[in-house]
Structure formats: structure tokens, C-alpha cells
Write a protein that holds these residues in place. Structure first.
Motif, short mmCIF file in Angstrom:
data_model
loop_
_atom_site.label_atom_id
_atom_site.label_comp_id
_atom_site.label_asym_id
_atom_site.label_seq_id
_atom_site.Cartn_x
_atom_site.Cartn_y
_atom_site.Cartn_z
N ARG A 86 0.86 -1.19 0.00
CA ARG A 86 0.00 0.00 0.00
C ARG A 86 0.89 1.23 0.00
O ARG A 86 1.94 1.29 0.64
CB ARG A 86 -0.90 0.00 1.24
N THR A 87 0.48 2.25 -0.74
CA THR A 87 1.29 3.47 -0.88
C THR A 87 0.43 4.71 -0.65
O THR A 87 -0.80 4.66 -0.77
CB THR A 87 1.91 3.55 -2.29
N ALA A 88 1.09 5.79 -0.32
CA ALA A 88 0.42 7.08 -0.14
C ALA A 88 1.41 8.18 -0.49
O ALA A 88 2.59 8.13 -0.12
CB ALA A 88 -0.08 7.26 1.29
N ALA A 89 0.93 9.18 -1.22
CA ALA A 89 1.76 10.34 -1.59
C ALA A 89 1.76 11.33 -0.44
O ALA A 89 0.70 11.79 0.01
CB ALA A 89 1.24 10.98 -2.87
N THR A 90 2.95 11.70 0.05
CA THR A 90 3.09 12.61 1.19
C THR A 90 4.17 13.64 0.90
O THR A 90 4.89 13.56 -0.10
CB THR A 90 3.45 11.83 2.46
N THR A 91 4.28 14.58 1.79
CA THR A 91 5.36 15.57 1.77
C THR A 91 6.12 15.45 3.08
O THR A 91 5.52 15.47 4.16
CB THR A 91 4.81 16.99 1.61
N VAL A 92 7.44 15.34 2.98
CA VAL A 92 8.29 15.18 4.17
C VAL A 92 9.16 16.42 4.29
O VAL A 92 9.74 16.89 3.31
CB VAL A 92 9.16 13.91 4.05
N ALA A 99 10.38 17.59 0.49
CA ALA A 99 10.44 16.67 -0.64
C ALA A 99 9.17 15.85 -0.70
O ALA A 99 8.60 15.47 0.34
CB ALA A 99 11.66 15.75 -0.52
N GLY A 100 8.74 15.57 -1.91
CA GLY A 100 7.62 14.66 -2.10
C GLY A 100 8.09 13.22 -1.97
O GLY A 100 9.05 12.81 -2.62
N VAL A 101 7.40 12.46 -1.12
CA VAL A 101 7.81 11.08 -0.83
C VAL A 101 6.59 10.17 -0.93
O VAL A 101 5.52 10.48 -0.37
CB VAL A 101 8.45 10.96 0.56
N THR A 102 6.75 9.07 -1.64
CA THR A 102 5.72 8.03 -1.69
C THR A 102 6.04 7.01 -0.61
O THR A 102 7.06 6.31 -0.69
CB THR A 102 5.69 7.36 -3.06
N LEU A 103 5.16 6.94 0.40
CA LEU A 103 5.36 5.99 1.49
C LEU A 103 4.82 4.62 1.09
O LEU A 103 3.75 4.51 0.50
CB LEU A 103 4.67 6.47 2.76
N ARG A 104 5.57 3.58 1.44
CA ARG A 104 5.14 2.20 1.19
C ARG A 104 4.99 1.49 2.52
O ARG A 104 5.86 1.60 3.40
CB ARG A 104 6.15 1.45 0.33
N ALA A 105 3.91 0.74 2.64
CA ALA A 105 3.70 -0.08 3.83
C ALA A 105 4.51 -1.36 3.67
O ALA A 105 4.21 -2.19 2.80
CB ALA A 105 2.22 -0.40 4.01
N ALA A 106 5.56 -1.51 4.46
CA ALA A 106 6.47 -2.65 4.33
C ALA A 106 6.42 -3.50 5.59
O ALA A 106 6.16 -2.99 6.69
CB ALA A 106 7.89 -2.15 4.08
N PRO A 107 6.69 -4.79 5.48
CA PRO A 107 6.68 -5.66 6.67
C PRO A 107 7.93 -5.48 7.52
O PRO A 107 8.90 -4.83 7.11
CB PRO A 107 6.62 -7.07 6.06
N VAL A 108 7.90 -6.08 8.70
CA VAL A 108 9.06 -6.01 9.60
C VAL A 108 10.26 -6.72 8.97
O VAL A 108 11.39 -6.27 9.10
CB VAL A 108 8.70 -6.63 10.96
N GLU A 109 10.00 -7.82 8.28
CA GLU A 109 11.07 -8.55 7.61
C GLU A 109 11.19 -8.06 6.17
O GLU A 109 10.22 -8.13 5.41
CB GLU A 109 10.78 -10.06 7.61
N PRO A 110 12.32 -7.49 5.75
CA PRO A 110 12.43 -6.98 4.38
C PRO A 110 12.15 -8.07 3.36
O PRO A 110 12.50 -9.25 3.58
CB PRO A 110 13.89 -6.52 4.30
#
Length: 780
Positions: A86-92, A99-110
Motif C-alpha cells: 500500500r502506498t500514499a503520496a506525502t510531503t516530508v 520533498a515529495g515522498v511516496t510511502l510504502r507499507a512494508a513488513p518487519v522482515e524486508p
């Protein structure tokens, strides 16, 4: 043939030490060349390295929420999936930078496919494993891709402000930074990438999310076809964006070409130095057996038999040495500590690994065979009268200066060592030139290192006088007067230069360049002028090397361009170092641009900081003083892209030093053997063993000193020329080369001399202890 083989076997038993040295020298040369190849591949192809290490995806599909991405696993040609995430467009925001950053929902284990490579800090951890709000906390922690972290000046442990799609701010703590084989963040262009846990993403963007899924293919050449199949499976209305691996590689292509060109020079030079070292070791062994060859010919061996014997024997030594060196690197290279071991481990998965692993040893064997063939041919021409060699003088006669030095009680070891080190012009130039070659390459590497340090330590001299640029948000941002008043309240800002950039059509309208107005007539921008002079009057401008070559003009010419349909004519008064836009930039004052467009407003302000000021601290102070109304960016530095070169240059210096050591040992051993009769005579006239040993050490030290002086001088001139040539070809411009500091060059010279003295200590001790009766054979 049987007699030849029996003689070769007997010769091996009689000279095991020399044979062992030839084998080890060949193995060391091959190992050095293979390590150099691994280092070049590691540094010159950073994207491919990250892609292989991360088991990267060839295709990234960015879809709308609800797309059935699981169906992609059934597409023929897809080897593995990464995600979906899952992703979301954000500003950091961090320290005033945004900067514009696309956040990704990642698991604890890469994930195994498309795995981010954590370079600093740590990966995301579950909430119950952390301390609630610390860097180890799951909820509230963030991992940033390296390029966006650099743009935000964010490091592990920093707290950043994230604004989600609903406009609500959230504070996250950076737990680490990671590399990914995807397009890098570009200010004003492609968004960066950040990874958070699913719970964190749900808190930032409730329901307002998309999806990203990576596809690793069985055949990268099927990328376009698989993209069509994947879009068909998901539905064209569901796919928002497609990113292919070719795009990411092209994004890093400039770095690959620049690093590749830089290390190609070192690679060819190291190959030449290694070739000379290997051939020198073989040639020295052949010369050491001239007496035995004469005896063989006296008892009936033909020149062909002698040549075949040497060729077979030394080819066997070469094959054994090459096999040992190749096997050692293949099995143990990855276990070498530091950057060299890491490069050897990664190299196995890089393109061209197999070709180099086979090509370098085969090329070395062919080179050694050619060198051995030449030496064997010379051995076949040795006269069958052993006394003929003894009748020839082995050293130059004592000069009048040497006799006078002995008369004034100069230590005999120094006088005789000088005579042994520089006997005749021809016999002096060859060893000095061979030993100087690795030192030339080491000095060239130091010039490249110093140039990178100059970009980092003194950016103003490399065309980067402004450390920061600020832009006011429009229309809510402050006016120019208010902005300048705010900037005046921030300490450590030395000067503020208003600026504007625009695209301009070159004469003939066949291309575009960047026209920059920076600074004013009263306070011009401090450009790094390396040819001509700085801007001092109206309609004057300076330009980068790339623009001069594009337009075919020189300093002093007038240039006409078209901006917004209206002409702009400028007088080029200087050439500057221009790191941006391939040097295709022409810079004048903002006042000159306002003559064409009186309503022109500054698009940004370039900030020159006081010496020693920290750009991050100044950025934070600006953000506090102006609130969220300013966009603050750090000026890009080419040294950031070339940072991998630092460790590799150091490793290359170590490899060249090893090649130089092999060459030095060969020269010392040859010198001791060639002066055997001289040492016998010196013992006969009363020189003590200590004086003889000191003479041998002095001769080695003086030879190394001469080679070091020649090598550093030639390397300094060659390095400056190479770096400036590379700067000119890249558009940055000649004049960027920075010679190493004098103490560094003196350290190279001192290191070479001390290494020669240390290497000669053991042969000198053994030779000095030989009794007179043991040396009688030297007269034959």
C-alpha cells in the motif's frame, strides 16, 4: 625432448627458491588484477550492484487501490513478485527542506525481491520491540531512500514532519536510510521513496492509498512485452504508472560513465604495471642462469632445446601461479575485510564477471608466454664459453667524483651504493622506469582523491559558492523584501544573491541552454572563473565549458540567444567551473535580464554561508524564522555522486603498491646477483659484512628514491591533465584538478624508499654473511 624435461626438472630442484618466487609473483599479479577488476565493477556500476544485491524488480507497477495484483504471479515470464505494498503520496520536511515522498507499507522482515539495502541505521521494527517513540519503534519510524534522505539532510535518529493526503502533519523518526534499484529522487521531478509499517501508513493516510508491486522477470529483455501483459491482466484503468528497470539504470547512467572512465585509466595502468612485474620476474630468473645455460650448450644442448626448456618450465610456473591467484580470489576474495572483500563478493553477480575471471588469467598467461619466449630466445643465444661473461665488467668504473668522495671519508657504503644504483645510463633508466610506473598510477589516484576533497572541502572554488537556495511559496509566500529581511536575521549567512533561471534557444534555434541571472551589478555572484574574468559590467556573462563547446565560441565573443521570443545578447568575459546541466549554462546578473524583462522577479535566492558554517544548522534556523513558507534546498555537489570512488581509490592504491613491491623484490634480487663478482672483490679488499649489507640497502633505497621522484612528478602532471580532460569532456570544465598536498607526496616518496630499504634488508643480510669460498663460483 626427454633431455630437455630432465634438465628442467633438475633445474627446478636446484633453484626451488627462485621458482617459488616466480610462482608467487605470478599469483600476486593475477590476484591484484582480479581485485582491481572487482573494484572497478563495484564502483563503476553502482545501480547494477544495488540491483543484484537487492534482488531487484525489473518492473514496478503503481496501481489504484483494489487492483488484483496477485494475478500477476501467473503471467508467463514473471519469476517473482515484490509486494503488493500500500502506498500514499506525502510531503516530508526536515530542517527546512521539503520533498515529495511516496510511502510504502512494508513488513518487519524486508522482502526477498526488491529488498531495500539498509546503508545506515536499521530497518523497521515491530512496535513492541522499540521504546514507543524511539528509532527502534515500529509505529512512528521511517526508512528513507538514500537520495531523498540526502535532499532532506535526514539521518537515522532525526525526526521529520510528514504531511499526508488530508493535510494533517505527523512526526516520524528516521530509523535508517536504504538504497533501492529504482529511479532516484529528483527535486521538482520524481518523488522519493520511504518505507513505514502498515499501521503507520494507516494513521497517515486512512483509506486514501494506492498500491505498488514489483515484478522480477526471467528474461529482462521481455520487459516491454510483460508490461503489456500485466496491464492487460490488471486493466488499463487500474494502472497509474509503470517504472521499468531501464529507466532506473539510465537515471544513474551519468555516474556509471564518469566512474567508468575514471577507473578505466587505473585498470589499464594496473594491467601494464602487472605485466611488467611478471615479465621482469621471469626475465630476472633467466638472466640468473646464464652460466648454467653456457654449460648446457658446451655439453651439446642446441639453442632450440635451451629455448624449449625455459619456455616449458616457465609456462608451467605461470600456469601454476595464475591458477593459485585465480582460485584464491574466487574462494577467499569475499572474506577479505573492508571494501575490497565487499567488492569481491558483489562482483560475482555483476555483468562481465565471468569474462574477466577468464580473460585476465588467459591474457596474463599469453603475456607471460610472450615474455618467456623472448627471454628463452635470448637464452638460446648465450655463448657456450662461461668465462666470457666473467670477463665483462659488471659495473661502471669508479668515477673521479666517487674517488674524491672516498678520499674525504664519505662512508664507503654510500659511495658504492650510489655506484651500484646508477651504474650506466641504460642500466639505470630501465629499473627506475619500471618501478616508477606503479608510483605514477598511485599519484594519479591521489590527484583524483584530492579533487574530490576539493569539491567537499572548498566548494566555492569548484563553482559551488552557494551552499543553500531558498524559494518562497507562491502566492502565500513572503515578498522579496520580506524574504530578504528574514534572511538578514539568520546568522552564518554571508551573502544573499537573488537569481532566476530560464531556458534559452541557441542561435539557429536548434537546442536550448540554461540562462541564469544571479546576483546584482552591485553584488555579483562569486562564480569560479578559471579563464578570463568575472562579470563587472552590463551585458557581460560567464559560461561553462559545455556551453562554449556547444556554440563553438570562446571567451571574448558575443552570444545571441532567444528567451521567450525576445533576443538576449551577452558578452562572454570568462569561463567558469559549472557542475550543473553539463556545463551548458550562461550566467549574468539579474539586472542584465531585467533590461529585457523589467517585471522579472527572483525565482530563488542563493545563500553564501560564512566559512565553517553548517548548512544543516542554517537550514534549521531558516525554517524556524520563516515557518513553512520557504522551500530550502542544498546545492547539489558532484562529489555526492562520486562518493563510492573514495574507498575504491584507496583499494586501488593498495593493489598498485603490491604490484610495486613485486617489482621492487625482482629488482633487488637481480641487482644482488648481477653484482656478485663486485661483492667478492669488495670482500677481498677488506669491506666488512656490515658495510656490504649497507651498500646493498643503500643501492635499493637510491633506486627507489629516483623512481619515486620521477613517478610522483610524472603522475602529478598526468593526473592533473587526466582530471581536467575528464572535467572538460563532462562539461564541468577544465581547471578542477587539485594536486595532492606536498606532505602527501612526500609520504609517497618516503614510503617507497622505506619499502625498498625494508625489502632489501633480508637479501643484504644473507649476501653479507656469505663466506669468500661460497662465492668463488661467481667468477665463472
Amino acid at each position: 625432448m626427454r633431455a630437455t624435461l630432465r634438465w628442467a626438472q633438475a633445474d627446478f630442484r636446484a633453484h626451488r627458491g627462485e621458482a617459488l618466487f616466480v610462482v608467487l609473483a605470478s599469483a600476486g599479479v593475477i590476484a591484484s588484477l582480479l581485485l582491481a577488476g572487482a573494484l572497478f565493477g563495484y564502483a563503476a556500476n553502482p545501480w547494477q550492484r544495488v540491483f543484484n544485491q537487492s534482488h531487484g524488480a525489473h518492473i514496478w507497477l503503481h496501481t489504484r487501490a483494489g487492483a488484483d495484483t496477485d494475478a500477476l504471479s501467473g503471467v508467463d515470464g514473471v519469476a517473482a513478485l515484490s509486494g503488493p505494498y500500500r502506498t500514499a503520496a506525502t510531503t516530508v520536511e526536515s530542517r527546512g527542506a521539503r520533498a515529495g515522498v511516496t510511502l510504502r507499507a512494508a513488513p518487519v522482515e524486508p522482502p526477498q525481491t526488491g529488498r531495500p539495502l539498509v546503508g545506515a541505521g536499521s530497518w523497521l521494527t515491530a512496535p513492541d520491540e522499540g521504546s514507543g517513540s524511539g528509532a527502534g519503534s515500529g509505529v512512528g519510524s521511517l526508512v528513507l531512500e538514500t537520495s531523498v534522505a540526502r535532499a532532506l539532510w535526514a539521518e537515522p535518529g532525526d525526526t521529520v514532519r510528514v504531511t499526508g493526503p488530508d493535510g494533517a502533519p505527523h512526526l516520524l523518526r528516521v530509523s535508517g536510510t536504504a538504497d533501492a534499484a529504482e529511479p532516484r529522487y529528483q527535486p521538482g521531478g520524481a518523488a522519493g521513496i520511504g518505507w513505514v509499517l502498515p499501521a503507520t501508513l494507516e494513521e497517515i493516510a486512512r483509506g486514501d492509498t494506492g498500491q505498488s508491486v514489483g515484478l522480477r522477470l526471467e528474461d529482462p529483455g521481455d520487459t516491454d512485452f510483460i508490461v503489456q501483459r500485466a496491464v492487460t491482466v490488471l486493466g488499463a484503468d487500474r494502472v497509474a504508472e509503470v517504472t521499468k528497470w531501464q529507466q532506473a539504470r539510465a537515471d544513474a547512467g551519468g555516474d556509471d560513465r564518469l566512474l567508468g572512465a575514471m577507473f578505466a585509466v587505473f585498470g589499464l595502468g594496473a594491467l601494464l604495471a602487472a605485466a611488467l612485474a611478471a615479465s621482469g620476474a621471469i626475465g630476472a630468473r633467466v638472466r640468473a642462469q646464464l652460466r648454467d645455460i653456457a654449460v648446457l650448450k658446451a655439453i651439446g644442448f642446441t639453442p632450440g632445446q635451451v629455448a624449449r626448456g625455459f619456455l616449458v618450465q616457465h609456462l608451467a610456473f605461470a600456469l601454476l601461479g595464475v591458477a593459485l591467484g585465480t582460485t584464491a580470489i574466487a574462494l577467499l576474495g569475499a572474506r577479505i575485510p573492508g571494501r575490497i572483500g565487499e567488492a569481491a563478493a558483489v562482483w560475482q553477480d555483476l555483468p562481465g564477471h565471468t569474462a574477466l575471471m577468464l580473460g585476465i588469467p588467459v591474457g596474463a598467461v599469453l603475456l607471460i608466454a610472450a615474455s618467456t619466449g623472448l627471454s628463452a630466445w635470448r637464452a638460446g643465444r648465450v655463448p657456450p664459453v662461461p668465462v666470457a661473461r666473467a670477463a665483462l665488467p659488471s659495473a661502471a668504473p669508479m668515477t673521479a667524483l666517487g674517488k674524491r668522495a672516498l678520499g674525504v671519508r664519505v662512508p664507503p657504503a654510500l659511495v658504492l651504493g650510489w655506484r651500484a644504483a646508477f651504474p650506466r645510463r641504460g642500466r639505470t633508466l630501465v629499473p627506475v622506469a619500471r618501478l616508477a610506473l606503479p608510483l605514477v598510477l598511485i599519484t594519479v589516484a591521489l590527484v583524483a582523491w584530492s579533487t574530490l576533497d576539493q569539491f567537499r572541502g572548498r566548494p566555492a572554488q569548484m563553482g559551488l559558492a552557494a551552499a543553500l537556495t531558498v524559494r518562497a511559496e507562491q502566492p502565500a509566500g513572503p515578498s522579496d523584501a520580506e524574504l530578504e529581511k528574514t534572511l538578514a536575521t539568520v546568522p552564518d549567512i554571508e551573502a544573499v544573491h537573488p537569481g532566476a533561471e530560464m531556458a534559452a534557444l541557441v542561435p539557429g534555434q536548434t537546442g536550448t541552454i540554461t540562462l541564469r541571472g544571479l546576483g546584482t551589478a552591485r553584488q555579483p555572484y562569486p562564480s569560479a572563473v578559471v579563464e578570463g574574468r568575472a562579470v563587472a559590467g552590463p551585458d557581460e556573462a560567464v559560461a561553462g565549458q559545455g556551453l562554449l563547446e556547444l556554440l563553438g565560441v570562446r571567451v571574448g565573443d558575443w552570444v545571441r540567444m532567444t528567451v521567450g521570443g525576445r533576443p538576449q545578447i551577452l558578452h562572454l568575459v570568462g569561463r567558469t567551473i559549472e557542475p550543473e546541466s553539463g556545463g551548458r549554462v550562461i550566467t549574468t546578473t539579474l539586472d542584465a535580464l531585467r533590461e529585457r524583462d523589467p517585471q522579472l522577479r527572483p525565482a530563488y535566492h542563493a545563500l553564501v554561508l560564512r566559512e565553517g558554517a553548517d548548512p544543516r544548522a542554517v537550514s534549521g534556523a531558516l525554517a524556524t524564522a520563516a515557518g513553512a513558507t520557504l522551500e530550502i534546498r542544498e546545492t547539489p555537489n558532484p562529489a555526492d555522486r562520486l562518493e563510492p570512488a573514495r574507498g575504491v581509490i584507496g583499494a586501488v592504491i593498495a593493489v598498485l603498491a603490491l604490484i610495486g613491491l613485486i617489482e621492487l623484490l625482482t629488482l633487488i634480487g637481480t641487482g644482488v646477483r648481477d653484482r656478485g663478482r663486485d661483492l667478492l672483490a669488495l670482500k677481498a679488499i677488506g669491506l666488512t659484512p656490515r658495510q656490504i649489507g649497507a651498500m646493498i640497502v643503500t643501492a635499493a633505497g637510491l633506486t627507489a628514491l629516483a623512481a619515486a621522484l620521477v613517478g610522483t612528478a610524472v603522475g602529478l602532471l598526468s593526473g592533473i591533465w587526466l582530471v581536467d580532460t575528464q572535467g572538460a569532456s563532462s562539461g564541468i570544465g577544465a581547471g578542477i584538478a587539485q594536486p595532492p598536498p606536498l606532505p602527501v607526496l612526500l609520504t609517497v616518496v618516503a614510503g617507497a624508499v622505506l619499502g625498498a630499504v625494508a625489502a632489501a634488508a633480508l637479501p643484504a643480510t644473507r649476501t653479507a654473511r656469505r663466506r669468500l669460498a661460497d662465492s668463488l663460483s661467481e667468477t665463472l
